[in-house]
Write an enzyme that holds these catalytic residues in place. Structure first.
Site, short mmCIF file in Angstrom:
data_model
loop_
_atom_site.label_atom_id
_atom_site.label_comp_id
_atom_site.label_asym_id
_atom_site.label_seq_id
_atom_site.Cartn_x
_atom_site.Cartn_y
_atom_site.Cartn_z
N HIS A 93 49.11 -22.70 44.43
CA HIS A 93 49.49 -21.15 44.51
C HIS A 93 50.71 -20.86 44.67
O HIS A 93 51.46 -21.26 45.67
CB HIS A 93 48.57 -20.68 45.86
CG HIS A 93 48.79 -19.76 46.54
ND1 HIS A 93 48.47 -19.13 47.73
CD2 HIS A 93 49.29 -18.28 45.97
CE1 HIS A 93 48.74 -17.59 48.08
NE2 HIS A 93 49.29 -17.34 46.77
N MET B 264 53.96 -18.78 45.46
CA MET B 264 54.42 -17.40 46.11
C MET B 264 55.82 -17.35 45.80
O MET B 264 56.63 -17.72 46.70
CB MET B 264 53.99 -17.45 47.59
CG MET B 264 52.53 -17.35 47.87
SD MET B 264 52.21 -18.03 49.46
CE MET B 264 51.63 -19.68 49.03
N MET C 73 44.15 -12.56 48.41
CA MET C 73 44.93 -12.90 49.83
C MET C 73 44.22 -11.98 50.95
O MET C 73 44.20 -10.81 50.95
CB MET C 73 46.45 -12.49 50.11
CG MET C 73 47.54 -13.30 49.03
SD MET C 73 47.02 -15.30 49.32
CE MET C 73 47.28 -15.49 50.96
N HIS D 244 44.54 -27.29 48.02
CA HIS D 244 45.25 -26.01 47.93
C HIS D 244 46.56 -26.28 48.25
O HIS D 244 46.93 -27.04 49.31
CB HIS D 244 44.72 -24.86 48.54
CG HIS D 244 45.21 -23.66 48.52
ND1 HIS D 244 44.89 -22.81 47.39
CD2 HIS D 244 46.26 -22.94 49.29
CE1 HIS D 244 45.60 -21.90 47.46
NE2 HIS D 244 46.41 -21.79 48.61
N MET E 162 56.22 -21.77 48.39
CA MET E 162 56.88 -20.53 48.77
C MET E 162 58.30 -20.92 48.59
O MET E 162 58.95 -21.92 48.79
CB MET E 162 56.62 -20.34 50.52
CG MET E 162 55.18 -20.60 50.83
SD MET E 162 54.99 -20.12 52.52
CE MET E 162 53.23 -20.00 52.61
N SER F 121 44.18 -26.24 52.63
CA SER F 121 45.43 -25.77 52.40
C SER F 121 46.29 -26.90 52.96
O SER F 121 46.14 -27.00 54.30
CB SER F 121 45.69 -24.61 52.71
OG SER F 121 47.32 -24.27 52.65
N ASP G 254 50.47 -24.75 48.61
CA ASP G 254 51.14 -23.38 48.72
C ASP G 254 52.63 -23.44 48.57
O ASP G 254 53.18 -24.53 49.34
CB ASP G 254 50.93 -22.87 50.08
CG ASP G 254 49.66 -22.41 50.54
OD1 ASP G 254 49.19 -21.40 49.67
OD2 ASP G 254 48.90 -22.95 51.13
N ASP H 197 41.90 -16.24 50.60
CA ASP H 197 42.68 -17.32 50.88
C ASP H 197 43.35 -16.72 52.17
O ASP H 197 44.10 -15.66 51.94
CB ASP H 197 44.02 -17.59 49.88
CG ASP H 197 44.94 -18.48 50.52
OD1 ASP H 197 44.83 -18.95 51.61
OD2 ASP H 197 45.93 -18.78 50.06
N GLY H 198 43.10 -17.16 53.36
CA GLY H 198 44.04 -16.53 54.53
C GLY H 198 42.80 -16.35 55.69
O GLY H 198 41.90 -15.46 55.62
C1 DX5 Z 1 49.52 -18.23 53.17
C2 DX5 Z 1 48.94 -19.45 52.53
C3 DX5 Z 1 47.59 -19.93 52.85
C4 DX5 Z 1 47.70 -20.49 54.21
C5 DX5 Z 1 46.31 -20.51 54.58
O1 DX5 Z 1 50.52 -17.77 52.61
O2 DX5 Z 1 48.64 -18.90 51.03
O3 DX5 Z 1 46.96 -20.94 51.77
O4 DX5 Z 1 47.70 -21.90 54.07
O5 DX5 Z 1 46.25 -20.93 56.06
P1 DX5 Z 1 45.06 -20.36 56.87
O6 DX5 Z 1 43.60 -20.73 56.65
O7 DX5 Z 1 45.33 -21.10 58.36
O8 DX5 Z 1 45.14 -18.86 57.08
ZN ZN Z 2 47.70 -20.17 49.67
#
Ligand code: DX5
Ligand code: ZN
Length: 213
Positions: free
Chosen positions: A64, A66, A135, A31, A35, A6, A33, A173-174
């Site tokens: 992804h 969000m 998640m 990946h 947001m 990510s 993200d 993921d996470g």
């Molecule tokens: C969180 C994201 C993840 C995040 C994961 O909302 O969706 O993709 O970047 O980060 P790590 O691997 O550090 O938990």
């Molecule tokens: Zn993510």
């Protein structure tokens, strides 16, 4: 195991070098993200930046979303032709329609579940999906700890997947690291996202390799 680092944990002041460095590893996807500051309490990058990333990336993108107003964001990111475009089930009323919209762009459609969201609501749509992303932290930030109960959820989803939707990939993921990758493999994950674990390492290649179990 397919691995999607990510970029959220990359050094944004040196994004081009980070993209090149991570693409030089054995990773399978990048990946991204997205947001919106509404669905999650954080803001990241929009289509202008993702388009630049796509231009130099030698690995396909796994986007992804969000966001609220998911249909609008699909219309912004689908034209960038990611390999996967995933939306949160909690935010979408007409999920079947949205999945079809994503597929109409010729890209693979994914659905994301927050840690507490039950997998039962996916039972009938699962055979139409290319990806389900579980998640394993509350979305919004990198660097959080893996929620252990998601392992059981993954196991249950894998059983259902094997029965009714063998072509749908399961992604987690996470909080993914070398500490829990064996567990995730055993519970049935096909693909993992890893942000802080990979980007806080001084050797991205090795960090990625440790996840390719
Ligand atoms: C969180 C994201 C993840 C995040 C994961 O909302 O969706 O993709 O970047 O980060 P790590 O691997 O550090 O938990
Ligand atoms: Zn993510």
């Amino acid at each position: 195991m397919l691995v999607a680092p990510s970029l959220l944990s990359a050094d944004f002041l040196n994004l081009a070098q980070e993209v090149e460095k991570i693409c030089a590893t054995e990773c399978d996807y990048l990946h991204i993200d997205v947001m919106d500051g509404h669905f999650v309490p954080n803001l990241t990058i929009g289509p202008l930046v993702v388009e630049k990333i796509a231009k130099i990336a030698t690995k396909p993108l796994d986007i992804h979303l969000m966001t609220k107003n998911t249909e609008f964001f699909v219309s912004l990111f689908a034209p960038l032709k990611p390999a996967f475009l995933s939306v949160h089930i909690e935010e979408v009323v007409h999920l079947d329609r949205l999945v079809n919209l994503i597929k109409s762009y010729g890209i693979k459609a994914g659905v994301v579940l927050n840690p507490h969201t039950n997998i039962e609501s996916l039972r009938y749509l699962l055979p139409s999906l290319d990806l389900v992303l579980l998640m394993s932290v509350n979305p919004g930030f990198g660097g959080q700890s893996f929620l252990p109960y998601v392992a059981e959820k993954l196991r249950d989803l894998r059983t259902l997947r094997d029965k009714i939707a063998p072509n749908c990939l399961l992604e987690v993921d996470g909080g993914v690291s070398d500490k829990n990758i064996a567990l995730l493999k055993e519970c049935g994950a096909d693909m993992v996202v890893a942000g802080s674990y990979v980007f806080s390492s001084d050797d991205y290649k090795n960090a990625v390799l440790r996840l390719k179990v």
